[in-house]
Write a protein that holds these residues in place. Structure first.
Motif, mmCIF file in Angstrom:
data_model
loop_
_atom_site.group_PDB
_atom_site.id
_atom_site.type_symbol
_atom_site.label_atom_id
_atom_site.label_comp_id
_atom_site.label_asym_id
_atom_site.label_seq_id
_atom_site.Cartn_x
_atom_site.Cartn_y
_atom_site.Cartn_z
ATOM 1 N N VAL A 1 0.864 -1.170 0.000
ATOM 2 C CA VAL A 1 0.000 0.000 0.000
ATOM 3 C C VAL A 1 0.909 1.232 0.000
ATOM 4 O O VAL A 1 1.787 1.357 0.868
ATOM 5 N N THR A 2 0.741 2.111 -0.974
ATOM 6 C CA THR A 2 1.559 3.325 -1.034
ATOM 7 C C THR A 2 0.794 4.461 -0.354
ATOM 8 O O THR A 2 -0.385 4.669 -0.610
ATOM 9 N N LEU A 3 1.517 5.200 0.493
ATOM 10 C CA LEU A 3 0.861 6.182 1.357
ATOM 11 C C LEU A 3 1.541 7.543 1.273
ATOM 12 O O LEU A 3 2.768 7.646 1.393
ATOM 13 N N GLY A 4 0.752 8.577 1.071
ATOM 14 C CA GLY A 4 1.293 9.934 1.024
ATOM 15 C C GLY A 4 1.678 10.446 2.404
ATOM 16 O O GLY A 4 1.341 9.857 3.434
ATOM 17 N N GLU A 5 2.429 11.571 2.391
ATOM 18 C CA GLU A 5 2.891 12.156 3.664
ATOM 19 C C GLU A 5 1.960 13.263 4.134
ATOM 20 O O GLU A 5 2.332 14.045 4.992
ATOM 21 N N ARG A 6 0.791 13.322 3.566
ATOM 22 C CA ARG A 6 -0.294 14.206 3.996
ATOM 23 C C ARG A 6 0.014 15.676 3.785
ATOM 24 O O ARG A 6 -0.649 16.536 4.348
ATOM 25 N N TYR A 7 1.077 16.005 3.074
ATOM 26 C CA TYR A 7 1.474 17.367 2.717
ATOM 27 C C TYR A 7 1.919 18.163 3.930
ATOM 28 O O TYR A 7 3.022 18.717 3.952
ATOM 29 N N SER A 8 1.085 18.192 4.960
ATOM 30 C CA SER A 8 1.417 18.963 6.160
ATOM 31 C C SER A 8 2.437 18.255 7.044
ATOM 32 O O SER A 8 2.970 18.842 7.982
ATOM 33 N N GLN A 9 2.717 16.987 6.770
ATOM 34 C CA GLN A 9 3.544 16.176 7.672
ATOM 35 C C GLN A 9 4.803 15.674 6.984
ATOM 36 O O GLN A 9 5.268 14.572 7.253
ATOM 37 N N LYS A 10 5.370 16.496 6.110
ATOM 38 C CA LYS A 10 6.412 15.928 5.258
ATOM 39 C C LYS A 10 7.610 15.420 6.042
ATOM 40 O O LYS A 10 8.237 14.430 5.644
ATOM 41 N N ASP A 11 7.948 16.057 7.160
ATOM 42 C CA ASP A 11 9.106 15.573 7.914
ATOM 43 C C ASP A 11 8.881 14.170 8.483
ATOM 44 O O ASP A 11 9.838 13.437 8.747
ATOM 45 N N ASP A 12 7.623 13.811 8.662
ATOM 46 C CA ASP A 12 7.305 12.453 9.126
ATOM 47 C C ASP A 12 7.838 11.377 8.183
ATOM 48 O O ASP A 12 8.058 10.233 8.606
ATOM 49 N N ALA A 13 8.020 11.750 6.905
ATOM 50 C CA ALA A 13 8.446 10.742 5.930
ATOM 51 C C ALA A 13 9.800 10.145 6.291
ATOM 52 O O ALA A 13 10.134 9.040 5.867
ATOM 53 N N GLN A 14 10.578 10.856 7.120
ATOM 54 C CA GLN A 14 11.930 10.398 7.478
ATOM 55 C C GLN A 14 11.982 9.591 8.775
ATOM 56 O O GLN A 14 13.054 9.104 9.144
ATOM 57 N N THR A 15 10.871 9.480 9.478
ATOM 58 C CA THR A 15 10.911 8.700 10.721
ATOM 59 C C THR A 15 9.974 7.508 10.621
ATOM 60 O O THR A 15 8.984 7.520 9.871
ATOM 61 N N LEU A 16 10.291 6.491 11.378
ATOM 62 C CA LEU A 16 9.614 5.199 11.218
ATOM 63 C C LEU A 16 8.495 4.986 12.237
ATOM 64 O O LEU A 16 7.917 3.898 12.308
ATOM 65 N N ASP A 17 8.175 6.033 13.003
ATOM 66 C CA ASP A 17 7.137 5.905 14.022
ATOM 67 C C ASP A 17 5.757 6.293 13.503
ATOM 68 O O ASP A 17 4.833 6.536 14.283
ATOM 69 N N ASN A 18 5.614 6.385 12.195
ATOM 70 C CA ASN A 18 4.342 6.781 11.594
ATOM 71 C C ASN A 18 4.269 6.200 10.181
ATOM 72 O O ASN A 18 5.261 5.666 9.664
ATOM 73 N N HIS A 19 3.084 6.322 9.576
ATOM 74 C CA HIS A 19 2.875 5.774 8.215
ATOM 75 C C HIS A 19 2.828 6.870 7.148
ATOM 76 O O HIS A 19 2.296 6.647 6.058
#
Lengths: 378, 378
Positions: B169-187
């Protein structure tokens, strides 16, 4: 700084130059902003460009002149002492190169169309020489493409030194001899690898192959007017004109068959099919190709400091498309192509070379041709 | 044969269709000549498309309808029984997929924007269900992207089965949460890999990494609306929307970091720099990228018999550029791009899927959207 010093002999042509780049238009491209500067003009179809250690440029004009151009753009009269050159059609004086040990031996190399004994046939040859004042001395022919045939087309050629000091020469299949590209008993449609004295390196791939010409490095090529050594890997990357479509960039490795005219991405002039398709076992596919053709000519890897975000990129000059393609390379993949200069310069481009100053130098293929360079915008 | 059977509910919209492809214009492209046929229209922003074993199409409309479309183009009323869907902005009902063992278990899968408890937040979820007459039964949510946030953008998503039966399943970073893309504690900005019951495969790359969500397959992504399994290698190839520039195709491997928002080939909307450049140790570069962006969405590898010279090619649908890119692939290299359909169709394209008949099916992203297909010309 913008400099444009004209030698007397090119002044008249320069005054008639159809483009004026003094306005210093800034080109904002994907990875760099730059201006286009004219270094020298009044050059007749310049073909090859190399830099001497003092930054003087050695430039060939296809009709058969070899000239020095000062770093400030002064174009000197032709060097005397060239061999006889067949300057018709696509033939003439072609590429130039400087010996890696030039500081000690002063040798230069040039490729040219060499007439046969009765002038009805010709082929591509390579000679070395030294420059003494306004003439060439110790001119020695070190390679002659075999056999000579009757054709005005597809001479190649680029001269590129491998990291081991051997010299690669890219050779066209003479248009009329395309089937020769698949056999090893001739130099048509081949890359050859020679020592600078013309002898054959002992580790050439076909030296022990019966009936094969020992200079051959790779085969199955069409008309190759671009070649460069990858700055990290040392691998030869070559470029060739396809037919109607199918200009190729190849990772040019020893003994490999690049397929022409059996496989190609192009089609025959007028629209007919060529060969058997575009893939076949035992034949290499290119690393990148253009369809329709740009008519790709010289190419170079950029390694300089002036354009940090261009480092590692492969630049490809093209004639028909009048563009400079920037290929973003990662390992042996092309990730992206950017096409530069079509709108801002709009000239047939024969070659692209990195200068010792880190600027990119280009040759425009015109009867009033120029050396131009790309300089970072302030 | 050209068939265009309209369901009653889409008739009015069909009559107002702004394009008429009945003329059967033949598109002569580089490797194939084809016509564009309308299979069905009157679909509101169709997003996902999958074929059931009897060739019936399962189509999602972003506003929240899941429909069956007969092979002859009849559009059926929406299936009942979908979960609550957040259909605003880029959110809504997204991709659809058919279980590889559908013949035995009858299960389908769909991704959608799932509202949070108070409706101010949302995230992408995946559910499975079975179709019984005109409704879904056994609807089971098998995945929910964590955490839910307040955003109307970058939901992803594509659903692709790996050869081992697990579901990507490919999942976007929700635009507002782009820094989340670098950490593994979220999807956010992740590809996740799950079993079809929602459990985590034991060989997922981060199952033993403390603090990492175990569903994660790869990270550092932006908004991924394309994904396909390479037909020979089984490797996941994913596509994502870049910012202003920098749409990417990636070889999407376990545990790899694809760099967003630290490295990117694009720039921020309005022109500012993002991150630290476009290359960094420990981060993957794409296999191909577009600058400027096309706004790439769905993608598929072609393996059919209808277009022999397209076999192995990767097709990429794009929204903004209204084109279908054909990427000529050799191993893990892109040798060449051809852009199709901009002139002949000129529609935002959300997805491209190979039909069981070997034709290429496309979804146009419009309020009166259509399923069109490319059929070899006679």
């Amino acid at each position: 700084m913008f400099t444009r010093t004209l030698a007397a002999l090119s002044l008249a042509a320069a005054l008639a130059a159809p483009f004026n780049l003094n306005a210093k238009t800034v080109v904002d491209s994907e990875r760099a902003s730059f201006t286009i500067e004219t270094v020298a003009d009044g050059l007749k179809n310049p073909w090859g460009l190399a830099f001497l250690p003092d930054d003087t440029m050695l430039v060939s004009e296809r009709e058969g002149n070899l000239r020095l151009v000062s770093p400030d753009g002064q174009v000197w009269p032709p060097l005397q002492g060239l061999p006889e050159i067949y300057a018709k059609g696509q033939g003439g004086l072609l590429d130039v190169a400087i010996d890696p040990d030039y500081a000690n031996n002063g040798r230069i190399y040039f490729s040219y169309s060499e007439p046969g004994e009765d002038d009805s046939t010709n082929s591509t040859a390579v000679a070395s020489a030294r420059i003494q004042d306004d003439k060439l001395v110790d001119v020695t022919r070190i390679f002659s493409q075999q056999p000579k045939v009757k054709s005005n087309a597809h001479f190649g050629s680029r001269l590129v030194f491998a990291n081991d000091g051997t010299l690669f020469v890219t050779l066209g299949e003479r248009y009329s001899q395309k089937d020769d590209a698949q056999t090893l008993d001739n130099h048509h449609g081949k890359v050859v690898r020679i020592n600078t004295d013309g002898s054959v390196p002992a580790d050439n791939p076909f030296v022990d192959t019966k009936g094969a010409l020992p200079e051959i490095w790779s085969y199955g090529h069409r008309n190759m007017q671009g070649a460069a050594i990858h700055p990290q890997t040392g691998v030869l990357w070559s470029g060739e004109h396809g037919a109607q479509g199918g200009d190729e960039i190849n990772l040019d490795r020893a003994a490999k068959n690049y397929g022409w005219p059996v496989i190609t991405y192009g089609e025959d002039y007028g629209g007919g099919e060529i060969g058997e398709g575009f893939k076949k076992a035992g034949m290499e596919t290119p690393v990148y190709y253009w369809l329709p053709s740009l008519a790709t000519a010289g190419l170079t890897f950029y390694t300089g400091e002036q354009f940090p975000d261009w480092q590692g990129d492969l630049f490809v000059a093209s004639l028909k498309a009048q563009t400079l393609s920037r290929l973003d390379i990662e390992g042996e993949r092309v990730l992206h192509e950017e096409r530069l200069l079509k709108d801002e310069l709009g000239k047939r481009l024969r070659h692209v070379v990195q200068g010792p100053d880190g600027y990119l130098y280009l040759l425009t293929d015109e009867s009033n041709g120029a050396i131009v360079r790309l300089v970072p915008a302030d």
